[in-house]
Design a protein around this motif. Sequence first.
Motif: not given
Length: 189
Positions: A101-102, A106, A138, A140
């Motif tokens: 997911t991360d 990005r 979520q 960033l």
Amino acid sequence: MSALSKTNKKRALAGLSLLCASVALNACVTQPPSFGGGIDFRQARFNEISAMREYRDCRDHALELDREAQTKHDPAKYLASARMIEKCESKLGPDVADVATDERMRAYALTIQNHLKGGNIEGARENLDKFSTSFQGQDLYFADGSSFIQTMEVLLGKRGAGSIGRYSDANVNAELKSELRRVRYWERN
């Protein structure tokens, strides 16, 4: 005769014993254990790994386009990079939605920035909405601690233009806030 009948009796008894042993052994044979769950898990895991390998190859090609766009300052390459990452993400499918997911966040954030750099403001807004929906809850963060989502909302005009403290509650870089306030001041005066 009695010797013959003893032999016949022994043969009959041996045959009966053999028949009983055969029946008893057949009754004891069990079905082999089912490994369906293990095989299914392995197959699903293999599918996830294959899908992510294809995604990463696709994404790497898109990142190469992004590097070329930065080097040549080419808006068309920014847009091509953004579209390619969108395509990579759409190929993944729902069964791999929770994998890496991360990393995927990005990459998808880059589509928003590249649409903005390429001059496609509407595409950047649409992708920001998709980003917020796909990666709900979520965010960033840039090196200075500012929020990616809130920064993009400010840059794309998605924050209320009429509010007095339009940028004060946003977790956005202080220099960006200052510059946007300066631009807003000169637009009015």
